[in-house]
Design an enzyme around this catalytic site. Structure first.
Site, PDB file in Angstrom:
ATOM      1  CB  SER A 137      -0.865  -0.003   1.257  1.00  0.00           C
ATOM      2  OG  SER A 137      -1.477   1.257   1.438  1.00  0.00           O
ATOM      3  CE1 TYR A 150      -3.908  -1.948   5.166  1.00  0.00           C
ATOM      4  CE2 TYR A 150      -3.528   0.375   4.684  1.00  0.00           C
ATOM      5  CZ  TYR A 150      -3.770  -0.920   4.254  1.00  0.00           C
ATOM      6  OH  TYR A 150      -3.849  -1.197   2.911  1.00  0.00           O
TER       7      TYR A 150
HETATM    8  C1  8X3 Z   1      -5.008   1.511   0.810  1.00  0.00           C
HETATM    9  C2  8X3 Z   1      -4.550   2.915   0.641  1.00  0.00           C
HETATM   10  O1  8X3 Z   1      -4.658   5.295   1.490  1.00  0.00           O
HETATM   11  O2  8X3 Z   1      -6.419   3.796   2.200  1.00  0.00           O
HETATM   12  O3  8X3 Z   1      -3.999   0.688   1.239  1.00  0.00           O
HETATM   13  O4  8X3 Z   1      -4.217   3.572   3.122  1.00  0.00           O
HETATM   14  S1  8X3 Z   1      -4.987   3.900   1.928  1.00  0.00           S
END
Ligand code: 8X3
Length: 251
Positions: A137, A150
């Site tokens: 990501s 995350y």
């Molecule tokens: C997804 C992108 O910007 O929502 O991994 O973290 S974000």
């Protein structure tokens, strides 16, 4: 020989689009996810000779082992592993976040991904061929408020992917980390906001975000490069998204 791919998180979103694209590209695909009925309907729409639905919960290593043991003989030689399963939970500040959400993300995004990779890598090394694509990501590189665990899990995925290549020096096995930014049309934000679909919808309003198909096309492009080419990382954002200033809070 038809190549075999294994895609995790294949019941929806990126995973499902990647399965569809890889079938179009001529692969036979083992589609893995917890929701078996979704995999079955994917297999019946694409052909059960092309898609093998495999129930797998990547957050539990015993279940990964059990799923792999259940693979029929002629589906066991995996040429392409797409480590797609992963999730974000919550957007709260670290001092307010739910610790069990953090554990869930760590179990799926880090432990599940590394365990499955560890299980499948030896067969690739033995054959001296194969490819691993991991879904990272932009959050693995660019910090933002509320991304805490995350983002950190995706930073792990990026560095794990690059370190795999370091260990695979001298082999023909290729590894790529694909790092999407804002992406719509998936369950990602609905899961992150725990069913607050209105909040998820608002996030994408007028944003023309990238789609699962964009990511599936990227996987397809990476996988179709000549054998001597390794794409290390790809970072992809919609045109509507870019970098912000670094805030300075003053007294
Ligand atoms: C997804 C992108 O910007 O929502 O991994 O973290 S974000």
């Amino acid at each position: 020989m038809t190549k075999i791919a294994l895609v995790t998180g294949a019941s929806a979103g990126f995973g499902q689009a990647i399965v569809r694209q890889l079938v179009t590209d001529g692969y036979k695909v083992i589609a893995c996810a917890r929701r078996f009925e979704k995999l079955q309907s994917l297999a019946s729409s694409l052909g059960s000779d092309k898609v093998y639905p495999l129930q797998m919960d990547v957050s539990v290593s015993d279940k990964i082992d059990a799923a792999l043991e259940n693979l029929p003989q002629d589906w066991q030689k995996i040429d392409l592993l797409v480590n797609n399963a992963g999730l974000a939970l919550g957007l709260d500040k670290a001092y307010e976040a739910d610790f069990s959400d953090w554990l869930t993300m760590i179990n799926t995004n880090i432990i599940g991904l590394t365990y499955l990779t560890r299980q499948l890598l030896p067969q690739m090394v033995k054959r001296n061929s194969g490819m691993i694509i991991t879904l990272g990501s932009t959050a693995g590189t660019i910090p933002y408020p509320g991304a805490n665990v995350y983002g950190a899990s995706k930073a792990f995925v990026k560095q794990f992917s690059l370190n795999l290549r370091a260990d695979l020096a001298g082999t023909k096995i290729r590894v790529t980390n694909i790092e999407p930014g804002l992406c719509e049309g998936t369950e990602f934000s609905n899961v992150r906001f725990k069913g607050d679909d209105e909040r998820a919808e608002k996030l994408y309003e007028g944003a023309h975000a990238i789609t699962s198909e964009d990511i599936a096309n990227t996987v397809s492009w990476v996988a179709s490069q000549p054998e001597h080419v390794n794409i290390n990382r790809i970072e992809i954002m919609p045109v509507s998204q870019t970098f912000g200033p670094q805030p300075v809070y003053r007294d």
